[in-house]
Design an enzyme around this catalytic site. Structure first.
Site, PDB file in Angstrom:
ATOM      1  N   ASP A   1      13.851  64.832 -34.815  1.00 56.65           N
ATOM      2  CA  ASP A   1      13.540  63.470 -35.241  1.00 56.65           C
ATOM      3  C   ASP A   1      12.899  62.733 -34.067  1.00 56.65           C
ATOM      4  OD1 ASP A   1      14.909  61.502 -37.720  1.00 56.65           O
ATOM      5  OD2 ASP A   1      13.983  60.537 -35.961  1.00 56.65           O
TER       6      ASP A   1
ATOM      7  N   ASN B   1      20.095  60.475 -46.969  1.00 54.90           N
ATOM      8  CA  ASN B   1      19.985  59.120 -47.514  1.00 54.90           C
ATOM      9  C   ASN B   1      19.164  59.158 -48.795  1.00 54.90           C
ATOM     10  OD1 ASN B   1      21.334  57.979 -45.262  1.00 54.90           O
ATOM     11  ND2 ASN B   1      19.432  58.043 -44.082  1.00 54.90           N
TER      12      ASN B   1
ATOM     13  N   VAL C   1      11.553  57.968 -45.708  1.00 57.37           N
ATOM     14  CA  VAL C   1      10.569  59.027 -45.959  1.00 57.37           C
ATOM     15  C   VAL C   1      10.973  59.712 -47.258  1.00 57.37           C
ATOM     16  CG1 VAL C   1       9.544  61.171 -45.130  1.00 57.37           C
ATOM     17  CG2 VAL C   1      10.099  59.352 -43.494  1.00 57.37           C
TER      18      VAL C   1
ATOM     19  N   HIS D   1      15.312  65.249 -46.977  1.00 61.21           N
ATOM     20  CA  HIS D   1      15.610  65.767 -45.634  1.00 61.21           C
ATOM     21  C   HIS D   1      17.081  65.600 -45.325  1.00 61.21           C
ATOM     22  CE1 HIS D   1      14.179  61.602 -45.392  1.00 61.21           C
ATOM     23  NE2 HIS D   1      15.051  61.412 -44.411  1.00 61.21           N
TER      24      HIS D   1
ATOM     25  N   HIS E   1      19.645  65.130 -42.322  1.00 58.56           N
ATOM     26  CA  HIS E   1      19.778  64.795 -40.903  1.00 58.56           C
ATOM     27  C   HIS E   1      20.928  65.624 -40.329  1.00 58.56           C
ATOM     28  CE1 HIS E   1      17.530  60.814 -40.974  1.00 58.56           C
ATOM     29  NE2 HIS E   1      17.813  60.923 -42.263  1.00 58.56           N
TER      30      HIS E   1
END
Ligand code: 5GP
Ligand code: ZN
Length: 118
Positions: free
Chosen positions: A34, A91, A100, A104, A106
């Site tokens: 990231d 999220n 985004v 994804h 994290h």
């Protein structure tokens, strides 16, 4: 290109059309650092296939969601904090802070995390 959305940041990173610090690649997923890390390790693990949010998963996506978590666990082991602990966060949409819109995971590790999250 497999699932490529031409205007999607993470599709472009997965297709190497945009640079990123890649830390893992396999036929179904890629992982990269990231750019705004929130922990000593902050890696994003993404499916190569474009799926916008968790709300958009179909039955054919169940395997790759498992794969994202297995890649994260492997990286946590390689980086030495698997046993101490780490966090996996996905999220979904605005109130959760998704910015985004390509799914994804994290992978956050290397420090202590608070619960409940803010
Ligand atoms: P979200 O807020 O959608 O859950 O997470 C998006 C993440 O993508 C954020 O942690 C943000 O720092 C990261 N990010 C945004 N743009 C880029 C980029 O161009 N490259 C990389 N490597 N990460 C990015
Ligand atoms: Zn995408």
């Amino acid at each position: 290109m497999f699932g490529l959305m031409s205007d999607c940041l993470f599709c472009k990173i997965a297709a190497k059309q945009l640079p990123a610090k890649l830390v893992h690649e396999d036929p179904d997923t890629v992982a990269f650092e990231d750019t705004n890390p929130q922990a000593p390790t902050h890696v994003l693990v993404v499916p190569r296939k474009h799926v916008a949010t968790l709300n958009d998963l179909g039955p054919e996506d169940e395997a790759v969601i498992g794969r994202l978590h297995r890649v994260a666990a492997q990286l946590a082991k390689e980086r030495g904090f698997a046993e101490r602990g780490w966090r996996a966060v996905m999220n979904c949409n605005r109130e959760a802070g998704q910015t985004v819109f390509h799914l994804h995971l994290h992978l956050l590790g290397g420090r202590t995390f608070a619960w409940p999250p803010g």
